[in-house]
Enzyme design. Structure first.
Site, PDB file in Angstrom:
ATOM      1  N   ARG A 165       5.845   4.401  -0.835  1.00  0.00           N
ATOM      2  CA  ARG A 165       6.435   3.560   0.209  1.00  0.00           C
ATOM      3  C   ARG A 165       7.770   3.054  -0.325  1.00  0.00           C
ATOM      4  O   ARG A 165       7.802   2.223  -1.218  1.00  0.00           O
ATOM      5  CB  ARG A 165       5.461   2.395   0.461  1.00  0.00           C
ATOM      6  CG  ARG A 165       5.725   1.574   1.687  1.00  0.00           C
ATOM      7  CD  ARG A 165       4.923   0.279   1.603  1.00  0.00           C
ATOM      8  NE  ARG A 165       5.533  -0.624   0.650  1.00  0.00           N
ATOM      9  CZ  ARG A 165       4.882  -1.496  -0.126  1.00  0.00           C
ATOM     10  NH1 ARG A 165       3.578  -1.581  -0.099  1.00  0.00           N
ATOM     11  NH2 ARG A 165       5.540  -2.281  -0.945  1.00  0.00           N
ATOM     12  N   HIS A 185       6.287  -3.632   2.021  1.00  0.00           N
ATOM     13  CA  HIS A 185       5.108  -3.416   2.875  1.00  0.00           C
ATOM     14  C   HIS A 185       5.469  -3.559   4.359  1.00  0.00           C
ATOM     15  O   HIS A 185       5.126  -2.722   5.186  1.00  0.00           O
ATOM     16  CB  HIS A 185       4.012  -4.414   2.480  1.00  0.00           C
ATOM     17  CG  HIS A 185       2.819  -4.374   3.357  1.00  0.00           C
ATOM     18  ND1 HIS A 185       1.934  -3.312   3.367  1.00  0.00           N
ATOM     19  CD2 HIS A 185       2.353  -5.260   4.272  1.00  0.00           C
ATOM     20  CE1 HIS A 185       0.973  -3.552   4.260  1.00  0.00           C
ATOM     21  NE2 HIS A 185       1.208  -4.724   4.805  1.00  0.00           N
ATOM     22  N   TYR A 221       6.741  -7.377  -7.241  1.00  0.00           N
ATOM     23  CA  TYR A 221       5.620  -6.686  -7.889  1.00  0.00           C
ATOM     24  C   TYR A 221       5.920  -5.255  -8.334  1.00  0.00           C
ATOM     25  O   TYR A 221       5.040  -4.567  -8.821  1.00  0.00           O
ATOM     26  CB  TYR A 221       4.364  -6.715  -6.994  1.00  0.00           C
ATOM     27  CG  TYR A 221       4.585  -6.174  -5.580  1.00  0.00           C
ATOM     28  CD1 TYR A 221       4.528  -4.809  -5.315  1.00  0.00           C
ATOM     29  CD2 TYR A 221       4.861  -7.035  -4.523  1.00  0.00           C
ATOM     30  CE1 TYR A 221       4.728  -4.320  -4.037  1.00  0.00           C
ATOM     31  CE2 TYR A 221       5.055  -6.554  -3.229  1.00  0.00           C
ATOM     32  CZ  TYR A 221       4.986  -5.199  -2.999  1.00  0.00           C
ATOM     33  OH  TYR A 221       5.190  -4.715  -1.740  1.00  0.00           O
TER      34      TYR A 221
HETATM   35  C1  LIG Z   1     -10.010  -5.375   7.160  1.00  0.00           C
HETATM   36  C2  LIG Z   1      -8.662  -5.846   6.711  1.00  0.00           C
HETATM   37  N1  LIG Z   1      -8.527  -6.519   5.561  1.00  0.00           N
HETATM   38  C3  LIG Z   1      -7.294  -6.925   5.151  1.00  0.00           C
HETATM   39  C4  LIG Z   1      -6.185  -6.680   5.916  1.00  0.00           C
HETATM   40  C5  LIG Z   1      -4.813  -7.163   5.454  1.00  0.00           C
HETATM   41  N2  LIG Z   1      -3.974  -6.020   5.061  1.00  0.00           N
HETATM   42  C6  LIG Z   1      -3.060  -5.506   5.896  1.00  0.00           C
HETATM   43  S1  LIG Z   1      -2.268  -4.209   5.247  1.00  0.00           S
HETATM   44  C7  LIG Z   1      -3.116  -4.320   3.799  1.00  0.00           C
HETATM   45  C8  LIG Z   1      -2.868  -3.348   2.677  1.00  0.00           C
HETATM   46  C9  LIG Z   1      -3.309  -1.967   3.017  1.00  0.00           C
HETATM   47  O1  LIG Z   1      -2.859  -1.053   2.071  1.00  0.00           O
HETATM   48  P1  LIG Z   1      -3.064   0.503   2.216  1.00  0.00           P
HETATM   49  O2  LIG Z   1      -4.400   0.803   2.796  1.00  0.00           O
HETATM   50  O3  LIG Z   1      -2.752   1.127   0.912  1.00  0.00           O
HETATM   51  O4  LIG Z   1      -2.002   0.945   3.317  1.00  0.00           O
HETATM   52  P2  LIG Z   1      -0.407   0.804   3.358  1.00  0.00           P
HETATM   53  O5  LIG Z   1      -0.108  -0.542   3.957  1.00  0.00           O
HETATM   54  O6  LIG Z   1       0.109   0.947   1.974  1.00  0.00           O
HETATM   55  O7  LIG Z   1       0.049   1.889   4.258  1.00  0.00           O
HETATM   56  C10 LIG Z   1      -4.010  -5.391   3.828  1.00  0.00           C
HETATM   57  C11 LIG Z   1      -4.890  -5.799   2.724  1.00  0.00           C
HETATM   58  C12 LIG Z   1      -6.373  -5.976   7.134  1.00  0.00           C
HETATM   59  N3  LIG Z   1      -5.356  -5.655   7.923  1.00  0.00           N
HETATM   60  N4  LIG Z   1      -7.607  -5.557   7.508  1.00  0.00           N
END
Ligand SMILES: Cc1ncc(C[n+]2csc(CCOP(=O)(O)OP(=O)(O)O)c2C)c(N)n1
Length: 375
Positions: free
Chosen positions: A261, A265, A274
């Site tokens: 990425r 985020h 980080y």
């Molecule tokens: C069930 C749930 N727990 C926590 C969150 C908060 N949250 C949003 S994005 C994220 C990180 C997700 O990372 P990843 O799966 O690696 O996907 P990326 O954002 O890197 O595409 C979190 C913890 C959420 N949206 N849904």
């Protein structure tokens, strides 16, 4: 019956074109082949246009036109190669990160951005586009994808399902449930993990002890593969094989696409807190567009004028998007109560009546003030 060995991913990510644009292979021992020239050109064009869209969407957050935008800059090859591999009658289950893939699928960019603007949960027609709303609750879309795939197969359709998920979300229970259900019911689903190495600030090392995320497939009896996710040619070739398996009754596949990425985020995150700049720079050198462009130029399949023409097309599309996103939309606050339940509950109807009365009172107040002003 596949042997356990058949279910394991290749020990190294599948790659056809190296970061410098050199061809590393034309075929792979597992039967994947470098796509034909026309396909490579479509991948390149799709990524250039996709990245321009992504950049425009990020700019719209700064202008207050979007509430939030999770960029897929850097993941362009995953987004474009996977979306382009789908047929119109296939189903697609995207996450919040996958706006570029939705635009690649041919969905109107304004409709794509409706959710991130904070309006409706999906701006596009889910049934007509066979594309689920972008999913924010992590991994829940995998369960929906498994169920949809299973239904398609039961109806005798040869359509397949693509479900995207991030590396962090593989730690969720729904990842397990979705994969297990799909395997047991032989659902035609391609589960694609875009491993961009972070879940917001949490690195992959805090997410799993598996040799790579693709190794999780064997536990469910699902054949898996790992791919250089910044090599659009490799992603396209492996996606074709997984979709073919799904269409021909071979059941689900788990793919892990190794990528990065490039942006934070979302626009609300500060990634410098980080990760080191040197890490980001290392991935600049692996850019998916640059590598394919170098290869196509070196083969005489593309020239500078053609590249410029695609960029000009991207600029035009962005100008149109800006213009349309800058138009103020009138919202009816009562829309809040639509599509909450198939049959609205008494409490919901009560709340709706309260809001309706408040709106009527506000209108009456405004009319009164206007009359006073003209006296
Ligand atoms: C069930 C749930 N727990 C926590 C969150 C908060 N949250 C949003 S994005 C994220 C990180 C997700 O990372 P990843 O799966 O690696 O996907 P990326 O954002 O890197 O595409 C979190 C913890 C959420 N949206 N849904």
């Amino acid at each position: 019956m596949p042997t356990p060995q058949d279910l394991l991913p290749s020990s190294e990510p599948v790659q056809f074109i190296a970061p410098g644009g050199e061809l590393t292979a034309q075929t792979h021992p597992r039967g994947y082949r470098l796509p034909e020239a026309d396909r490579l050109l479509a991948l390149h064009r799709g990524m250039v246009l996709g990245r321009r869209f992504d950049k425009q969407a990020t700019a719209l957050t700064k202008q207050g036109r979007l509430a939030v935008y999770p960029s897929s800059h850097g993941q362009d090859a995953c987004q474009v190669a996977c979306a382009q591999a789908l047929r119109e009658d296939d189903w697609f289950f995207p996450t919040y990160r996958d706006s570029m893939a939705l635009v690649t699928r041919g969905i109107d960019p304004v409709e794509v951005l409706t959710l991130l603007k904070g309006d409706w949960h999906a701006g596009y027609d889910v049934a007509a586009t066979r594309t689920a709303p972008q999913c924010t609750p992590l991994a829940t879309q995998l369960v929906h994808a498994a169920g949809t795939g299973s239904a398609l197969a039961r109806k005798g359709s040869d359509a397949a399902v693509l479900a995207f998920i991030g590396d962090g979300a593989t730690s969720e229970g729904d990842f397990h449930e979705g994969l297990n259900f799909a395997a047991v019911f032989n659902a035609p689903v391609v589960f694609v993990v875009q491993n961009n190495t972070y879940a917001i600030s949490v690195p992959l090392s805090k997410q799993t002890k598996a040799p790579s995320l693709a190794y999780k497939g064997i536990g469910y009896g699902i054949p898996s593969e790992q791919v250089d996710g910044n090599d659009a040619a490799a992603v396209a070739a492996v996606m074709d094989a997984a979709l073919e398996r799904a269409r021909s009754g071979g059941g689900p596949t788990l793919l892990e696409l190794h990528t990065y990425r490039m942006d934070a985020h979302t626009n609300a995150d500060d990634a410098t807190r980080y990760r080191e700049d040197s890490e980001v720079e290392g991935w600049v050198a692996k850019d998916p567009i640059v590598r394919l462009e170098r290869y196509l130029l070196s083969q005489g399949l593309l020239d500078e004028a053609a590249v410029e023409a695609i960029h000009a097309e991207g600029e035009e599309q962005s100008a149109r998007l800006r213009e349309r996103m800058n138009a103020d939309v009138q919202h009816d606050p009562l829309e809040l109560f639509e599509h909450v339940f198939a049959e609205p509950t008494p409490q919901l109807l009560e709340q709706r009546a309260v809001v309706e009365a408040e709106l009527a009172a506000a209108r009456a107040d405004q009319d009164h003030t206007a009359q006073e002003a003209t006296r």
